[in-house]
Design a protein around this motif. Structure first.
Motif, mmCIF file in Angstrom:
data_model
loop_
_atom_site.group_PDB
_atom_site.id
_atom_site.type_symbol
_atom_site.label_atom_id
_atom_site.label_comp_id
_atom_site.label_asym_id
_atom_site.label_seq_id
_atom_site.Cartn_x
_atom_site.Cartn_y
_atom_site.Cartn_z
ATOM 1 N N PHE A 162 -0.699 11.621 -2.708
ATOM 2 C CA PHE A 162 -1.626 10.748 -3.438
ATOM 3 C C PHE A 162 -1.828 9.440 -2.669
ATOM 4 C CE2 PHE A 162 -2.547 7.685 -6.978
ATOM 5 C CZ PHE A 162 -3.821 8.168 -7.230
ATOM 6 N N PRO A 163 -3.098 9.056 -2.358
ATOM 7 C CA PRO A 163 -3.372 7.881 -1.527
ATOM 8 C C PRO A 163 -3.590 6.589 -2.308
ATOM 9 C CG PRO A 163 -5.373 9.136 -1.806
ATOM 10 C CD PRO A 163 -4.315 9.851 -2.602
ATOM 11 N N GLY A 164 -3.293 6.591 -3.607
ATOM 12 C CA GLY A 164 -3.535 5.399 -4.421
ATOM 13 C C GLY A 164 -2.630 4.229 -4.055
ATOM 14 N N ILE A 165 -3.079 3.026 -4.371
ATOM 15 C CA ILE A 165 -2.320 1.822 -4.014
ATOM 16 C C ILE A 165 -0.961 1.802 -4.701
ATOM 17 C CG2 ILE A 165 -3.360 0.386 -5.835
ATOM 18 C CD1 ILE A 165 -3.264 -1.942 -3.773
ATOM 19 N N GLU A 166 -0.904 2.349 -5.950
ATOM 20 C CA GLU A 166 0.365 2.358 -6.677
ATOM 21 C C GLU A 166 1.396 3.253 -5.992
ATOM 22 O OE1 GLU A 166 -2.454 5.110 -9.068
ATOM 23 O OE2 GLU A 166 -2.567 3.444 -7.665
ATOM 24 N N ALA A 167 0.909 4.335 -5.343
ATOM 25 C CA ALA A 167 1.816 5.219 -4.599
ATOM 26 C C ALA A 167 2.369 4.495 -3.375
ATOM 27 C CB ALA A 167 1.093 6.490 -4.178
ATOM 28 N N GLU A 168 1.515 3.730 -2.711
ATOM 29 C CA GLU A 168 1.958 2.964 -1.543
ATOM 30 C C GLU A 168 2.948 1.872 -1.959
ATOM 31 O OE1 GLU A 168 1.359 3.860 1.443
ATOM 32 O OE2 GLU A 168 -0.167 5.365 0.992
ATOM 33 N N GLU A 169 2.694 1.252 -3.111
ATOM 34 C CA GLU A 169 3.596 0.204 -3.603
ATOM 35 C C GLU A 169 4.987 0.756 -3.912
ATOM 36 O OE1 GLU A 169 0.337 -2.772 -5.769
ATOM 37 O OE2 GLU A 169 1.355 -1.209 -6.935
ATOM 38 N N ARG A 170 5.042 2.025 -4.343
ATOM 39 C CA ARG A 170 6.337 2.630 -4.680
ATOM 40 C C ARG A 170 6.967 3.345 -3.480
ATOM 41 N NH1 ARG A 170 3.435 4.128 -9.309
ATOM 42 N NH2 ARG A 170 3.441 6.339 -8.736
#
Length: 316
Positions: A162-170
């Motif tokens: 998943f490329p969403g920003i929340e995935a990157e934040e976690r």
């Protein structure tokens, strides 16, 4: 059944056969020889079509909405399956499933990416795109399998993490990178099977194994043809050319020694005869586990590391 564009001539012949059978039944006229001739023509057309698919057509088959997904394989191969949930940190990622399954006397830890059949299911499964907690759950289950000395089988079928920003934040990148490292060192047999789409690090996050296998009509690449097309040509219209350039089919991967084998599908794809596909995959899994369990764990780890270290090496 959902038809792809290149399957239209096959569908027309099938409709013709059905029409001839109905005519024979209604008119009481013997058309058996004519029907047999058209049926033979249909078989030949199918063989010619599916043996000469372009790379883009393979990609289309890998995404067929009626194609079996991870849970379909697990539930139809196992006499018993206990799904396990959660990463013990953030939550339970529904795009990544896993648990202990029993085939005969063999207990296996199954882990796989799961897509959905309809809009509601697709949203629930996040379109088969795991978040960091999905990869952390997968690693937790692998360590559990290692603790109880059970082999691991992973099913890869994702358009990417998943490329969403929340995935990157976690910590998406860290979660996948940790899986790569830890999977290299697992002291139990690990078999990775691409059953649909195998895109980017999303696939590689559960793709490090003693045996990496691909179903006949699947693909495995650093990027999808559409994304590649959008980067190189600023448009998705060149996805067919991108697929050819990426050389992403099972035969391409085997040729470049990036996988260990290809699993044959029923003529027309896994979705045309799921029961046959389940039986084939079940046999392949048990045969490979039996072979791998005969190898000393330290030797198996050494061979696993050596295999992946050889990939991409160029000697001039």
């Amino acid at each position: 059944m959902v038809l792809l564009d290149f399957e239209q001539p096959i569908a027309e012949l099938e409709a013709k056969i059905l029409e001839m059978k109905q005519l024979a039944e209604n008119s009481k006229v013997d058309l058996s020889s004519a029907i047999a001739a058209v049926e033979e023509q249909l078989i030949n057309l199918k063989k010619e079509t599916y043996q000469n698919l372009t790379r883009w057509q393979r990609v289309q088959l890998s995404r067929h909405p009626e194609r079996p997904y991870s849970l379909d394989y697990i539930e139809n191969m196992c006499e018993e399956f206990i799904e396990l949930h959660g990463d013990r940190n953030v939550g339970d990622d529904k795009a990544m499933i896993g648990g202990f399954g029993r085939i005969g006397e063999q207990t296996i830890m199954f882990i796989g990416q799961q897509k959905g059949r309809n809009t509601k299911q697709r949203q629930y499964r996040n379109f088969g795109m795991p978040n960091p907690e999905g990869y952390r759950k997968a690693l937790r289950l692998m360590k559990l399998a290692e603790k109880f000395k059970k082999p691991i089988v992973t099913f890869i079928d994702t358009p990417g993490a998943f490329p969403g920003i929340e995935a990157e934040e976690r910590g998406q990148g860290e979660a996948i990178a940790r899986n790569l490292k830890e999977m290299m060192m697992l002291n139990v047999p690990v078999i990775c099977i691409i059953i649909g789409e195998g895109a980017s690090g999303g696939a590689l996050g559960i793709g490090i194994g003693d045996k990496v296998l691909m179903l006949e009509n699947t693909w495995y690449s650093v990027i999808s043809p559409e994304s590649c097309s959008s980067i190189l040509w600023r448009s998705w219209d060149y996805k067919e050319q991108a697929a050819e350039a990426l050389s992403l089919t099972a035969s391409d991967m085997l040729k470049h020694k990036l996988i260990d084998g290809i699993i044959e599908e029923p003529l027309g794809g896994a979705h045309t005869n799921p029961q046959k596909m389940y039986a084939t995959l079940k046999k392949v899994i048990l045969e490979n586990i039996k072979k791998l369990e005969k190898i000393d764990p330290e030797k198996r780890i050494e061979q696993r590391i050596e295999k992946f270290c050889k990939m991409g090496v160029v000697v001039e």
